[in-house]
Design a protein around this motif. Structure first.
Motif, short mmCIF file in Angstrom:
data_model
loop_
_atom_site.label_atom_id
_atom_site.label_comp_id
_atom_site.label_asym_id
_atom_site.label_seq_id
_atom_site.Cartn_x
_atom_site.Cartn_y
_atom_site.Cartn_z
N PRO A 135 19.07 2.42 4.08
CA PRO A 135 20.34 1.33 3.88
C PRO A 135 20.22 0.38 5.08
N SER A 136 20.44 -0.66 4.95
CA SER A 136 20.41 -2.19 5.63
C SER A 136 21.94 -2.56 5.04
N VAL A 137 22.55 -3.30 6.16
CA VAL A 137 23.66 -3.35 5.84
C VAL A 137 24.47 -4.97 5.90
N GLN A 138 25.19 -5.84 5.95
CA GLN A 138 25.74 -6.90 6.61
C GLN A 138 26.81 -7.11 5.91
N ALA A 173 20.70 -3.33 1.38
CA ALA A 173 19.59 -3.52 1.17
C ALA A 173 18.95 -2.28 1.22
N GLY A 174 17.80 -1.72 0.02
CA GLY A 174 17.45 -0.46 0.59
C GLY A 174 16.66 -0.26 -1.14
N SER A 175 15.79 1.44 -1.51
CA SER A 175 15.47 1.64 -2.01
C SER A 175 15.49 3.26 -1.75
N PRO A 176 16.55 3.76 -3.26
CA PRO A 176 16.89 3.03 -4.22
C PRO A 176 18.08 2.46 -3.51
N TYR A 226 38.01 -2.39 8.86
CA TYR A 226 37.68 -2.56 8.00
C TYR A 226 36.07 -2.39 7.41
N THR A 227 35.93 -0.94 7.06
CA THR A 227 34.12 -0.41 6.87
C THR A 227 33.90 -0.29 5.89
N CYS A 228 32.84 -1.47 5.70
CA CYS A 228 31.61 -0.93 4.47
C CYS A 228 30.86 0.05 5.13
N MET A 283 22.14 6.76 5.25
CA MET A 283 23.82 5.88 4.67
C MET A 283 23.61 4.45 6.80
N GLN A 284 23.96 3.93 6.11
CA GLN A 284 24.65 2.94 7.25
C GLN A 284 26.21 2.10 7.14
#
Length: 414
Positions: free
Chosen positions: A234-237, A262-265, A321-323, A331-332
């Motif tokens: 995963p990547s996260v923004q 974003a990521g797969s799955p 606040y953490t996403c 995990m990211q």
């Protein structure tokens, strides 16, 4: 007379050392180890009457179906225990826990579906473990964690569909691994296994037979040949959403944060919120498509598209606040600290509260502002409002609150 007594005593002691149940044959090896040979005796349970000095116990090819907590209480010194080709279905917790000298354990060709892996914690000297040709459908991630001397591990011909990441970590002595002929589901949950095999020096016997059974597009393909593009970490923004420029509100501030992943799955989105008064974890959206809140008591509204809204944002909602983006590969996460200031210049508030803090310019954040997920420094959003005078009409008007700009700052304190 004295020599005769000594001989009788010696004979008695030797007989005690070689105490042997009638179905078995017992002998002393050249290296001084005591062997109890009880294989092919049609035994239905571990025989009683074994010598406490037995170090090699062979019980292979019998009809033993159950191992209890006290099955090996008579042989605490055993180093090699052979139980292959029986009909063992049940192993009680504690059956092997006291065999602290055990180096070789063979449980192959039985019917074991569930095994008390915690028993292995006391057998740190185990070097060979054969569990092949059983009915094992799963392993705990820390099943082998304490086996620092384990050299050979046989898990082939079971019913394993997946393996938890890290299953073979903390096995510094492992040199041989057999995991072929298992019905692996080659989802991204076993993608780590491909990466592990690429970098390990462990010999994986018959690696080409470690094949995928599912999903259908990978059926018959080697686990070590799962395409990389199927599994992407995963990547996260994290962005702050604002269209509050020159907005007048009467019902308080609704703060909105948007998590793009974003990521797969496709990763799942989870939130962790830490304020001064509480800690909240939200695993998935709590607002349905029709707008109904699944958890009516929840103050934090999470939508399927990755947006979180905090209505009536107040001082009590200040915090981190953490996403988190989570999929089968990993995990990211990215975090932002949100504070509510009460003056016209929140940067001054920040510096007054923390003289070591710094900020980038007084840039207003009326559009989306991306929180850099690089992990350098500490991301901080300061929300502030300025009371504005309002004319009172008949009956008095509600106090009007002007929402000022939002400042994105990065703390210099790491």
């Amino acid at each position: 007379m004295r020599p005769l007594i000594c001989c009788l005593v010696l004979a008695a002691l030797l007989g005690l050392c070689l105490a042997c149940p009638s179905p078995c044959s017992c002998s002393t090896k050249k290296n001084g180890r005591l062997l109890a040979e009880c294989a092919y005796k049609d035994l239905q349970e571990v025989p009683e009457g074994l010598s406490a000095n037995v170090t090699i116990l062979t019980l292979s090819a019998n009809r033993i179906s159950w191992l209890g907590k006290g099955s090996f209480a008579e042989v605490p010194e055993v180093q090699s225990l052979w139980l292959g080709y029986n009909q063992i279905r049940e192993v009680e917790p504690g059956a092997f826990a006291l065999l602290v000298h055990l180096k070789n354990l063979d449980l192959s060709h039985n019917k074991i579906a569930d095994f008390p892996w915690q028993d292995l914690r006391n057998i740190s000297g185990l070097q060979i473990l054969k569990m092949n040709n059983n009915r094992l459908a799963g392993l705990s991630q820390d099943a082998f964690r304490s086996l620092k001397d384990l050299r050979s591990l046989w898990l082939n011909d079971n019913e394993l569909t997946t393996l938890a990441e890290g299953t073979f970590d903390n096995l510094p002595s492992l040199s041989q691994l057999q995991i072929f002929n298992n019905p692996f589901n080659c989802s991204c949950k076993v993608f780590w296994l491909k990466k592990w095999t690429e970098r390990t020096s462990v010999s994986i016997t018959k690696g080409g037979s470690t094949l995928c059974v599912a999903p259908s597009r990978l059926k018959g393909r080697a686990v070590t040949d799962i395409p990389d593009h199927h599994c992407i970490a995963p990547s996260v923004q994290l962005t702050y959403l604002s269209n509050l420029d020159n907005t007048i509100m009467y019902d308080g501030l609704t703060l909105s944060l948007h998590c793009s992943v974003a990521g797969s799955p496709p990763p799942e989105i989870r939130w962790k919120i830490q304020t001064a008064g509480r800690r909240v974890e939200i695993n998935g959206p709590n607002v349905a498509r029709d707008g109904n809140v699944k958890q009516s008591q929840e103050h934090f509204l999470v939508f399927k598209n990755g947006t979180m809204a905090i209505p009536n944002f107040s001082k009590e909602d200040e915090g981190t606040y953490t996403c988190l983006a989570v999929n089968d590969v990993g995990m990211q996460d990215v975090s932002v600290n949100v504070a509510l200031a009460g003056s016209e210049n929140p940067a001054e508030d920040l510096l007054r509260d923390d003289p070591q803090a710094g900020h980038f310019g007084g840039r207003s954040c009326y559009k989306e502002v991306e929180m850099d997920p690089s992990g350098v420094g500490e991301k901080l959003v300061i929300v502030y409002h300025m009371p504005r005078e309002s004319k009172s009409g008949a009956g008095g008007a509600l106090p009007r609150v002007h929402l000022g700009s939002l400042l994105l700052a990065v703390s210099t304190v790491l």
